[in-house]
Scaffold this motif. Sequence first.
Motif, PDB file in Angstrom:
ATOM      1  N   SER A 976      -5.745   3.733   7.300  1.00  0.00           N
ATOM      2  CA  SER A 976      -5.274   3.389   5.962  1.00  0.00           C
ATOM      3  C   SER A 976      -3.752   3.335   6.003  1.00  0.00           C
ATOM      4  O   SER A 976      -3.137   3.896   6.906  1.00  0.00           O
ATOM      5  N   GLU A 979       1.053   7.101   3.008  1.00  0.00           N
ATOM      6  CA  GLU A 979       1.895   7.274   1.829  1.00  0.00           C
ATOM      7  C   GLU A 979       3.376   7.230   2.180  1.00  0.00           C
ATOM      8  O   GLU A 979       4.209   6.812   1.372  1.00  0.00           O
ATOM      9  N   CYS A1000      -8.714   0.493   4.290  1.00  0.00           N
ATOM     10  CA  CYS A1000      -8.172   0.316   2.943  1.00  0.00           C
ATOM     11  C   CYS A1000      -6.653   0.315   2.984  1.00  0.00           C
ATOM     12  O   CYS A1000      -6.047   0.848   3.921  1.00  0.00           O
ATOM     13  N   SER A1002      -4.852   1.606   0.501  1.00  0.00           N
ATOM     14  CA  SER A1002      -4.373   2.806  -0.200  1.00  0.00           C
ATOM     15  C   SER A1002      -4.257   3.951   0.805  1.00  0.00           C
ATOM     16  O   SER A1002      -4.980   3.988   1.806  1.00  0.00           O
ATOM     17  N   PRO A1003      -3.377   4.911   0.551  1.00  0.00           N
ATOM     18  CA  PRO A1003      -2.483   4.984  -0.614  1.00  0.00           C
ATOM     19  C   PRO A1003      -1.154   4.251  -0.422  1.00  0.00           C
ATOM     20  O   PRO A1003      -0.335   4.194  -1.310  1.00  0.00           O
ATOM     21  N   GLN A1006       0.591   1.108  -2.802  1.00  0.00           N
ATOM     22  CA  GLN A1006       1.302   1.351  -4.057  1.00  0.00           C
ATOM     23  C   GLN A1006       2.693   1.941  -3.836  1.00  0.00           C
ATOM     24  O   GLN A1006       3.494   2.024  -4.755  1.00  0.00           O
ATOM     25  N   HIS A1007       2.972   2.335  -2.584  1.00  0.00           N
ATOM     26  CA  HIS A1007       4.293   2.891  -2.281  1.00  0.00           C
ATOM     27  C   HIS A1007       5.183   1.896  -1.544  1.00  0.00           C
ATOM     28  O   HIS A1007       6.292   2.230  -1.148  1.00  0.00           O
ATOM     29  N   ASP A1030      -8.650   0.091  -7.177  1.00  0.00           N
ATOM     30  CA  ASP A1030      -7.359  -0.202  -6.559  1.00  0.00           C
ATOM     31  C   ASP A1030      -6.525  -1.193  -7.362  1.00  0.00           C
ATOM     32  O   ASP A1030      -5.492  -1.659  -6.896  1.00  0.00           O
ATOM     33  N   THR A1033      -2.874  -0.496  -7.696  1.00  0.00           N
ATOM     34  CA  THR A1033      -2.107  -0.139  -6.502  1.00  0.00           C
ATOM     35  C   THR A1033      -1.090  -1.220  -6.132  1.00  0.00           C
ATOM     36  O   THR A1033      -0.163  -0.974  -5.369  1.00  0.00           O
ATOM     37  N   TRP A1034      -1.272  -2.432  -6.680  1.00  0.00           N
ATOM     38  CA  TRP A1034      -0.361  -3.536  -6.364  1.00  0.00           C
ATOM     39  C   TRP A1034       0.816  -3.614  -7.345  1.00  0.00           C
ATOM     40  O   TRP A1034       1.684  -4.487  -7.205  1.00  0.00           O
TER      41      TRP A1034
END
Length: 1181
Positions: A976, A979, A1000, A1002-1003, A1006-1007, A1030, A1033-1034
């Motif tokens: 994934s 972060e 995936c 994420s996470p 989104q960062h 999700d 997250t964009w």
Amino acid sequence: MVLHSIITYLLHTLKTNFLLSAYLSNKPMAEIVLSAIAKEIIEWLASAAVQEVGLLRCVKHELSGLEDTISTIKAVLLDAEEKQNHNHQIKNWLKRLEDVVFDADDLMDELNTEAAVLQQRRMLGSEMTKQVCTFFSTSNQLAFQHKLGHKIKGINKRLAVIRDDRQFHLDERHEESRVVTGMREDTHSYVPEEEVIGRDKDKMAIMKFLLDENIEENLAVISIVGIGGLGKTALAQLVYNDETVQKNFDLRMWVCVSNDFNVRLLVEKILKFATDKDLKNMEMEQLRMELQKEIKVKRYLLVLDDVWNENDGLWLSLKMLLSNCAKASRIVVTTRSARVSEIMSTSEPYILEGLDKDKSWSLFEKMAFKHGHEASNSNIVEIGKQIVKKYGGIPLAIRTIGRMLYFKNSETEWLSFLEMEFSRVPQNDILPTLKLSYDNLPSHLKQCFASCHLFPKDYEINVEMLINVWMALGFVKQSDSTKSLFDTGREYFMDLLWRSFFQEHHEDEFLNTKCKMHDLMHDLATQVGGIKCISLQPKRKTNFDKSTRHVSFNFHLDSSQQIPTTLSQAKRIRTILLLGQSSSTVQGGRDQSVCDVLVSSFMLVRILDLHNLGIKVVPNSIGKLRHLRYLDLSQNEDIKALPDSITTLYNLQTLKLSKCRQLQELPRDMKNLVNLVNLEITKCNSLTHMPSGLDQLTNLQTLTAFVLKSEGTGSSLSRHSDSAEVGQLRDLMQLNNLRGEMVIRNLGNEKDAKSANLMGKRLLHSLCLTWKRDVDYEATIKGLQPHPNLKLLYLRNYEGVRFSSWFPSLTNLVCLKIKNCRKCQYLPPLTQFHSLKQLHLMELDSLEYISEEPFMPSTTILPSLESLMMRYLPNVKGWWREEVVDENSSSINNHYISHSFPRLSELLIGDCPKMTFLPLSPNIVRMGVENNTWKPFQQAMQNIPALKEASSSGSSLIPFSNLSDLRLHGVDDLKSLPEWLKNFTSLREFAVVKCRNLKCLSPGVQHLASTLQDLCIKGCHQLDMSNAADEFTWLALNSSLCSLQLIDLPQLETLPIGLLHVKSLQQLRVIACESLTEIPEWISNFKSLHTLEFVKCYNLRSLPQGLHQLTSLQKLTIIDCPVLYERCQRERGEDWPKVAHVPELILRLTVSPKPHTSSSGCNRGILNKFRISRFCSKGMP
């Protein structure tokens, strides 16, 4: 081209070649004058060796007459050249004279060649051979005598007619008495501020210098430098009249200098401005005393406008008089010459640039339209903007064209100005202004500049190629015996560069020097080059006449039908350049006739460019081109051998064969090409060996490869049956003028590698050494020590355990590349390489540690390193052997590692499975990870919070804080996006390719930084982006992301729901997503989308209704989507109403609809993003 320099060159060529001959006197070249041409010829032909065969015994009378005629003409030649612009009779007279001089030059060249070949054969042959060669050269001497005598007689007769047919008076003049006429009128100090547009920033920069109280000198000088018409004088006027400037100086003076830098006259002008008195009758000492009275206690500002003087002695004489002044006095100089600036300035010159696009348009609007009535016709506005763009921000050109268009209202009239060359625009002021620069050039530089018309506008000129062209045409004269002809040519180029005839001078990533010409300078070259230089443009008719000497094809030439039939009328062609050939290689057999036509049609050619014509066989008749100096056969991949006749081209200076990939061998008698300067054989990978005797080519400066014969290899066409005919390393011993790059291939068990004398080749900047298998590697490399000046070193197939002890001596090394050295266990100490910018380590199977030196936390290892590439290092564990780091430890202080590579900006790590460390730097801008574990990066990122806390300088010293481009390829343990991607606050481009366990986004998604503009996800087969949770997250990318590529994602059935928030998207590409069945209606949210592409999405059934709401969409591509292909057919397809508004619609089906992974998009390879791979690979196998 100036006639005087042509004739002087004629003499120079004769004398230069004569000096090579034992027959001639030892007269200094500087004493040569044109009137001595015939005398020198007679003396030479009267020598004992020539008299043996009675050569030209019957033409002495003709030669004597030729001497008298040329002497008479030469005496008035300078006067004629200066008067021709105002007298058509003189201009026509010079044109007739020029034609004869060219013919005389060709004749003398033929004579020199014949004599030099005779001499060479006499020196090399046996006694019997000498006797035979005395009688036989390329032809029977009696026949040659008759032919030459007939030609001399004809030239003499034509010259006599021209001499006697002069119906006008000309004065006798000498070069030193030459003056430049037509200088610009005197300038003055005033300009209305509102008339100068777009120079506010420039004005502030000059004022900052004038008002700087920290400058220590009493008198400081700054130069404003730029080509004519840029507005240097206007800028100086702006500064001069500024209120702040007026208050800061007690005395302000303005003097227009122009071409006459007479110290006495300038002092008189300065005093007249300061005192308003006429002091012409004073002695120089009185003038000095008067000047001291005015400036000794006054802080003054003096503008010296339009300075051309490059004599530093004259400037120092004036400066001495001006220096006894009040502190903080200033001089502003305006000049077109960087050399003038170098002589006069006490600070960095201010290089004045052209106006930017917006300011150029503002000036044009002011000049072309009535105030308050700016153009409402959008077509005229668009034409106007194209016209402005064409003239590159030159205010004088923009003003001139604007004034001309002021009374023209129709689009047709405006369009005609757009399509017209500026040199043809009537009544313009700019070319006469620029021509002043040309008129101030010495004659040898004038012909060099005029020849640049051959290059199309905006063409990136290779400077080395340009100099070699000048050399081939005889424009470069060797005035200093300690300098090579090429070095003299480089001085010519720098002179023109300093005088602003060239711009954008830079070194590319391959260390090639490039430059361009401003379009207006190109127009000037067109004007002064006239009919003699013709630049052929595609689909444009061109007229030739017998005066045409130089031709360039500025389109891809691949058929003899493209050669204008009228070109055959210009039998005196000296130059043929193919400047428009495609960069992709033409396959052989397409049209051999192009080569045949060019070789057979122009017997006087000196520069012949035949590159990338698909030639299979070079015609034997090429040996008849006796005047040839420059031959380019490069990029003809099907040439297997060259005809032996090439070795009879005695005058050949440059032979380019690079990328002739099937070329197996060079002709045996290459040693006969004694004038050869450049032999380029880069990437001739089928070459099996070099011929013997290259050590006799003592003029050689470029030899890009030297191939040693390997046992068991040989050419199927070999003409070198004897091992004595095969080149050896010792052939390089005396070639110490070699420069640029060189590859030595097939190194083996040479008995004495030192015989190559690489240490003696101080001008060589790039060296590649490659070995064959199973040899004594360490013994061989020991004798191959290069000179410390070397900048690039590439070692390949070296299988020694250690490298030689001479490595630390290469203190100037900029790039080091080591590849396929599988037994190497120890690298040389890298701490010696303070200048190293690029390090490339590849296929080093036995290497465990980069450095054997102990880890020193406070040491900067490679202070200049900018690019680091490490690939296929299966056993590398760390940088230092003494600092072992296990999987779960981070004992190396990343803060110290970061400081070890302070300038590192590019990092690529691939196929290094045991690597436990990561070279860090806050300056890394581009990073790629390929087929590698993710653990070193995890460890590095774990320490970032601690580094942030410890750092007292903010985020600027945190690793990856400047990272803008990240590429992850084949990182199998990436499941994934983490972060900690939030630490990449400058990220603009991000690609995730073939990470097969990525499930995936994420996470991490989104960062991702709000600066991210380009995202590519490809070949991640387990990635599932369908989770509705999700959606948000964009959001971080809603205002930054411009380009998204989704390629080969089997789980993708529809676009990720979170994309609906990304309203900034401009380009969307979906390729090879087999499961994609629909495009959501919310695609209508993408109001900025201009490019949309669907390729190999076989199950995509329809397009959404919202597509027709995308009014910004300019291009829609649908390839190999069978259902969409039918639905989007013009007028009849069901989805046609949805796509009818798109200006560019591409619909295509290939023959085979079978799905496969696309090679499009970001799969061009991570290496393509890294300059190091290109920089270090120039000319390397």
